[in-house]
Design a protein around this motif. Sequence first.
Motif, PDB file in Angstrom:
ATOM      1  N   LYS A  35       0.894  -1.127  -0.070  1.00 47.41           N
ATOM      2  CA  LYS A  35       0.037   0.052   0.017  1.00 47.41           C
ATOM      3  C   LYS A  35       0.777   1.060   0.026  1.00 47.41           C
ATOM      4  O   LYS A  35       0.543   2.144  -0.705  1.00 47.41           O
ATOM      5  N   ASP A  36       1.869   1.284   0.916  1.00 50.05           N
ATOM      6  CA  ASP A  36       2.624   2.444   0.974  1.00 50.05           C
ATOM      7  C   ASP A  36       4.079   2.489   0.226  1.00 50.05           C
ATOM      8  O   ASP A  36       4.740   3.603   0.025  1.00 50.05           O
ATOM      9  N   THR A  37       4.557   1.389  -0.035  1.00 52.02           N
ATOM     10  CA  THR A  37       5.800   1.253  -0.519  1.00 52.02           C
ATOM     11  C   THR A  37       5.912   0.108  -1.778  1.00 52.02           C
ATOM     12  O   THR A  37       5.218  -0.820  -1.627  1.00 52.02           O
ATOM     13  N   ILE A  38       7.014   0.055  -2.496  1.00 51.75           N
ATOM     14  CA  ILE A  38       7.305  -0.753  -3.348  1.00 51.75           C
ATOM     15  C   ILE A  38       8.833  -1.301  -3.370  1.00 51.75           C
ATOM     16  O   ILE A  38       9.750  -0.383  -3.354  1.00 51.75           O
ATOM     17  N   ALA A  39       8.985  -2.470  -3.060  1.00 54.75           N
ATOM     18  CA  ALA A  39      10.488  -2.976  -3.152  1.00 54.75           C
ATOM     19  C   ALA A  39      10.593  -3.337  -4.635  1.00 54.75           C
ATOM     20  O   ALA A  39       9.908  -4.040  -5.333  1.00 54.75           O
ATOM     21  N   VAL A  40      12.174  -2.784  -5.006  1.00 49.68           N
ATOM     22  CA  VAL A  40      12.397  -2.933  -6.447  1.00 49.68           C
ATOM     23  C   VAL A  40      13.905  -3.830  -6.532  1.00 49.68           C
ATOM     24  O   VAL A  40      14.662  -3.552  -5.615  1.00 49.68           O
ATOM     25  N   ALA A  41      13.802  -4.893  -7.441  1.00 52.19           N
ATOM     26  CA  ALA A  41      14.983  -5.450  -7.615  1.00 52.19           C
ATOM     27  C   ALA A  41      14.889  -5.844  -9.125  1.00 52.19           C
ATOM     28  O   ALA A  41      13.900  -6.141  -9.642  1.00 52.19           O
ATOM     29  N   PHE A  42      16.037  -5.845  -9.732  1.00 54.00           N
ATOM     30  CA  PHE A  42      16.092  -6.107 -11.222  1.00 54.00           C
ATOM     31  C   PHE A  42      17.374  -6.987 -11.461  1.00 54.00           C
ATOM     32  O   PHE A  42      18.268  -7.330 -10.617  1.00 54.00           O
ATOM     33  N   ALA A  43      17.195  -7.759 -12.487  1.00 55.90           N
ATOM     34  CA  ALA A  43      18.062  -8.706 -13.085  1.00 55.90           C
ATOM     35  C   ALA A  43      18.527  -8.353 -14.544  1.00 55.90           C
ATOM     36  O   ALA A  43      17.629  -8.141 -15.288  1.00 55.90           O
ATOM     37  N   GLU A  44      19.701  -8.277 -14.943  1.00 56.51           N
ATOM     38  CA  GLU A  44      20.150  -8.119 -16.300  1.00 56.51           C
ATOM     39  C   GLU A  44      19.621  -9.308 -17.280  1.00 56.51           C
ATOM     40  O   GLU A  44      19.293 -10.152 -16.580  1.00 56.51           O
ATOM     41  N   GLY A  45      19.329  -9.021 -18.370  1.00 54.50           N
ATOM     42  CA  GLY A  45      18.585  -9.837 -19.311  1.00 54.50           C
ATOM     43  C   GLY A  45      19.449 -11.124 -19.533  1.00 54.50           C
ATOM     44  O   GLY A  45      18.565 -12.168 -19.772  1.00 54.50           O
ATOM     45  N   GLU A  46      20.677 -11.254 -19.559  1.00 48.43           N
ATOM     46  CA  GLU A  46      21.095 -12.645 -19.628  1.00 48.43           C
ATOM     47  C   GLU A  46      20.666 -13.432 -18.616  1.00 48.43           C
ATOM     48  O   GLU A  46      20.475 -13.226 -17.499  1.00 48.43           O
ATOM     49  N   ARG A  47      20.915 -14.910 -18.680  1.00 50.40           N
ATOM     50  CA  ARG A  47      20.167 -15.856 -17.932  1.00 50.40           C
ATOM     51  C   ARG A  47      21.405 -15.816 -16.747  1.00 50.40           C
ATOM     52  O   ARG A  47      20.743 -16.149 -15.575  1.00 50.40           O
TER      53      ARG A  47
END
Length: 166
Positions: free
Chosen positions: A14-26
């Motif tokens: 509701k109040d926050t969004i946790a963000v994580a990402f991975a680069e396109g390669e496997r």
Amino acid sequence: MDNFDAYVGLDVHKDTIAVAFAEGERSGEVCSLGSIPHETTAINRMVKKLSVRFEAISFAYEAGPCGYGLHRHLLGLGHVCDVVAPSRTPVQPGKRRMKNGYCESFNARFRDELLNGEVFTTLREAQILIERWRRHYNTVRPHSALGYRPSAPKSIVPIDQRPTMH
């Protein structure tokens, strides 16, 4: 499957969004960007920050009570966004999805300790035996999570029922 430079996972609250990402390669390393406020300006800043580094970005988050506003917003910014329903997440064959460990444990014990060993001939008999087992489970039977103590020992203290005259 489309090729993306980065895949971004969002844990939306509701109040926050946790963000994580991975680069396109496997073998792409997963990096956390931390939590951001669940506000349009913060979302725009996060998308801009990722867009500087990656050209094609795919966002995904789990469907929940926060709705599809974030989905529409990310689509409006020109990015791909998938909203995944937990019930539609693939599960390996033979694996059960545990919803609530306490309930799963209780149901297994109820089945093993009572239902597998009884044949009920009437509804009333089933009610009596199930209630007797429930009382034993909740007041007498020791539980490992509680240091082998009963979960709710009897704490009823009899009182004198005679009225007191002052």
